[in-house]
Design a protein around this motif. Structure first.
Motif, PDB file in Angstrom:
ATOM      1  N   LEU A 224      61.632  47.083  23.206  1.00  0.00           N
ATOM      2  CA  LEU A 224      60.217  46.810  22.977  1.00  0.00           C
ATOM      3  C   LEU A 224      59.613  46.280  24.275  1.00  0.00           C
ATOM      4  O   LEU A 224      60.107  45.298  24.848  1.00  0.00           O
ATOM      5  CB  LEU A 224      60.057  45.781  21.858  1.00  0.00           C
ATOM      6  CG  LEU A 224      58.734  45.751  21.088  1.00  0.00           C
ATOM      7  CD1 LEU A 224      58.498  47.076  20.368  1.00  0.00           C
ATOM      8  CD2 LEU A 224      58.737  44.611  20.082  1.00  0.00           C
ATOM      9  N   ALA A 225      58.562  46.943  24.745  1.00  0.00           N
ATOM     10  CA  ALA A 225      57.949  46.565  26.022  1.00  0.00           C
ATOM     11  C   ALA A 225      56.438  46.490  25.874  1.00  0.00           C
ATOM     12  O   ALA A 225      55.849  47.126  25.001  1.00  0.00           O
ATOM     13  CB  ALA A 225      58.323  47.564  27.114  1.00  0.00           C
ATOM     14  N   LEU A 226      55.838  45.729  26.747  1.00  0.00           N
ATOM     15  CA  LEU A 226      54.383  45.613  26.793  1.00  0.00           C
ATOM     16  C   LEU A 226      53.875  46.102  28.134  1.00  0.00           C
ATOM     17  O   LEU A 226      54.486  45.827  29.179  1.00  0.00           O
ATOM     18  CB  LEU A 226      53.952  44.165  26.570  1.00  0.00           C
ATOM     19  CG  LEU A 226      52.443  43.900  26.621  1.00  0.00           C
ATOM     20  CD1 LEU A 226      52.021  42.941  25.517  1.00  0.00           C
ATOM     21  CD2 LEU A 226      52.025  43.339  27.995  1.00  0.00           C
ATOM     22  N   VAL A 227      52.765  46.842  28.104  1.00  0.00           N
ATOM     23  CA  VAL A 227      52.088  47.277  29.320  1.00  0.00           C
ATOM     24  C   VAL A 227      50.656  46.770  29.255  1.00  0.00           C
ATOM     25  O   VAL A 227      49.975  46.939  28.234  1.00  0.00           O
ATOM     26  CB  VAL A 227      52.073  48.812  29.448  1.00  0.00           C
ATOM     27  CG1 VAL A 227      51.352  49.231  30.731  1.00  0.00           C
ATOM     28  CG2 VAL A 227      53.479  49.382  29.421  1.00  0.00           C
ATOM     29  N   HIS A 228      50.216  46.158  30.344  1.00  0.00           N
ATOM     30  CA  HIS A 228      48.828  45.688  30.375  1.00  0.00           C
ATOM     31  C   HIS A 228      48.170  46.079  31.686  1.00  0.00           C
ATOM     32  O   HIS A 228      48.739  45.876  32.762  1.00  0.00           O
ATOM     33  CB  HIS A 228      48.740  44.173  30.203  1.00  0.00           C
ATOM     34  CG  HIS A 228      47.315  43.688  30.237  1.00  0.00           C
ATOM     35  ND1 HIS A 228      46.489  43.769  29.146  1.00  0.00           N
ATOM     36  CD2 HIS A 228      46.566  43.185  31.253  1.00  0.00           C
ATOM     37  CE1 HIS A 228      45.296  43.310  29.459  1.00  0.00           C
ATOM     38  NE2 HIS A 228      45.310  42.949  30.738  1.00  0.00           N
ATOM     39  N   GLY A 229      46.965  46.635  31.595  1.00  0.00           N
ATOM     40  CA  GLY A 229      46.188  46.984  32.772  1.00  0.00           C
ATOM     41  C   GLY A 229      44.871  46.247  32.796  1.00  0.00           C
ATOM     42  O   GLY A 229      44.228  46.055  31.756  1.00  0.00           O
ATOM     43  N   THR A 230      44.466  45.820  33.984  1.00  0.00           N
ATOM     44  CA  THR A 230      43.154  45.209  34.193  1.00  0.00           C
ATOM     45  C   THR A 230      42.392  46.066  35.188  1.00  0.00           C
ATOM     46  O   THR A 230      42.893  46.352  36.268  1.00  0.00           O
ATOM     47  CB  THR A 230      43.283  43.774  34.741  1.00  0.00           C
ATOM     48  OG1 THR A 230      43.936  42.961  33.772  1.00  0.00           O
ATOM     49  CG2 THR A 230      41.918  43.177  35.046  1.00  0.00           C
ATOM     50  N   GLY A 231      41.205  46.491  34.821  1.00  0.00           N
ATOM     51  CA  GLY A 231      40.405  47.342  35.698  1.00  0.00           C
ATOM     52  C   GLY A 231      39.037  46.743  35.937  1.00  0.00           C
ATOM     53  O   GLY A 231      38.336  46.386  34.991  1.00  0.00           O
TER      54      GLY A 231
END
Length: 390
Positions: free
Chosen positions: A365-372
């Protein structure tokens, strides 16, 4: 956004190995990344009927679909900066579930290094065409000064220190030493980060991400197609999107859009931060990681500096493995948009294909987060919870 059985699954992922590509066009980088991800999946361009790209794609979706000779049923070109590709994974999965396409390709590419762009110190407001820009243009704001405001406020409100910020870079360097493609492969210490030139108080040079050419791509497919392929599939368990802006003058620099997008993603996935084995977090600057860790719920607000200290982000050493490829701070930040590389490393971890020195055992189980956008003014946040299929 809650995952359903008919949603698309990630079946291919590829990070372009170039970090400096003066001999390639941006379109070439998109195409090479596309072919790399399709080859990883065991598919071809002829099987792609959904295409997603963003503001880094020359000519937009019309020109790139033509360049790649794609026969499409669905296409989309969301542009929310570095979070675009993370958001588009959720959009592609949903499009597949709606029957709008069967195989979706998402590409990214850019040449800021070859073009001499210095993202951190270049003015981010160059004209008054956008409605908010005319109020900022006289101040000649640069990207790093925008993030330095956030760091300074965090220092004031919570007692965060430059030493704590430095630990984010130290962890990234410990991971990057095992990545042959990383721009910065030397392990650094807290003292070395603090000894690097001060660019915008309190941020030093080593608090900033690298500037690179390159790109990447991911491929999603219908579950029945994914099941027919030889590569392991990764499914989207939950997703959340959010915008944070200046709210007509009410500005709070202590939190980001991740506070909302993360809450949505975890609720949709039916899991908590404690369940996450690996996190891919946007790391344009060291402060970005600390704010995201807090807002996503990995620690309490104001405790991010303490959370990252003493190697707690180093794989198989600390409490939470973060950016095991070296991240944007040490490895790669193609097109000045880090969301795609965050996606690719999360897929590697879930497949068990990360470098053995940084692979998280049993990563399911993994989390990906992007800030743009820009953390101190207006930005988009995109959060995904991903799960190894089967």
């Amino acid at each position: 956004m809650t995952q359903s059985d008919g949603w698309g699954q990630i079946v291919g992922a590829y990070e372009h190995p170039a970090r400096l590509a003066p001999d390639k066009t941006v379109a070439q980088l998109h195409a090479e990344a596309a072919d790399g991800a399709l080859a990883d999946a065991g598919l071809t361009r002829a099987e792609v009927d959904g295409f997603f790209c963003s503001g880094d794609a020359p000519g937009g979706v019309l020109s790139m679909a033509n360049y790649l000779n794609l026969k499409l049923r669905y296409f989309e070109s969301t542009d929310v900066g570095g979070s675009s590709m993370v958001a588009q994974v959720a959009q592609a999965a949903a499009a597949i579930s709606m029957g709008w396409c069967n195989v979706a390709l998402i590409t990214q590419g850019g040449r800021p290094k070859s073009e001499g762009i210095t993202t951190g110190t270049t003015k981010i407001v160059k004209d008054g065409s956008a409605p908010d820009n005319e109020w900022e243009l006289p101040y000649r704001v640069a990207n790093i000064s925008n993030y330095a405001l956030v760091a300074a406020r965090h220092f004031y409100e919570f007692g965060t220190t430059s030493e704590q910020l430095a630990w984010v870079k130290v962890a990234a360097s410990h991971h990057a030493q095992h990545n042959p493609h990383a721009v910065l492969r030397n392990v650094v210490t807290v003292d070395e980060v603090l000894a690097s030139p001060l660019i915008s108080d309190p941020l030093h040079r080593l608090d900033c991400c690298v500037i690179t050419d390159g790109g990447g791509a991911v491929v999603l497919a219908r579950p029945e197609i994914a099941a027919s392929l030889s590569r392991p599939a990764v499914r989207l368990r939950g997703a959340g999107l959010a915008l944070k802006h200046q709210e007509a003058g009410y500005i709070d620099l202590t939190y980001s859009g991740a506070a909302q997008s993360g809450r949505f993603a975890f609720a949709a996935a039916g899991v908590t931060p404690a369940d996450i084995r690996y996190a891919s977090l946007y790391d344009s600057f060291t402060i970005t990681v600390i704010v995201q860790l807090e807002d996503l719920g990995f620690c309490e607000k104001g405790q991010g500096g303490r959370f990252v200290s003493d190697g707690n982000l180093i794989a198989n050493v600390g409490r939470l493995a973060v950016n095991t490829d070296g991240g944007g701070l040490c490895n790669n930040h193609p097109a000045n948009r880090g969301g795609m590389t965050r996606m690719v490393e999360a897929v590697r971890q879930l497949r068990g294909e990360a470098n053995p020195q940084v692979q998280v055992p049993g990563c399911d189980l993994a989390l990906v987060h992007g800030t743009g956008g820009h953390l101190a003014t207006r930005h988009a946040s995109a959060t995904l919870v991903l799960e190894r299929e089967g």
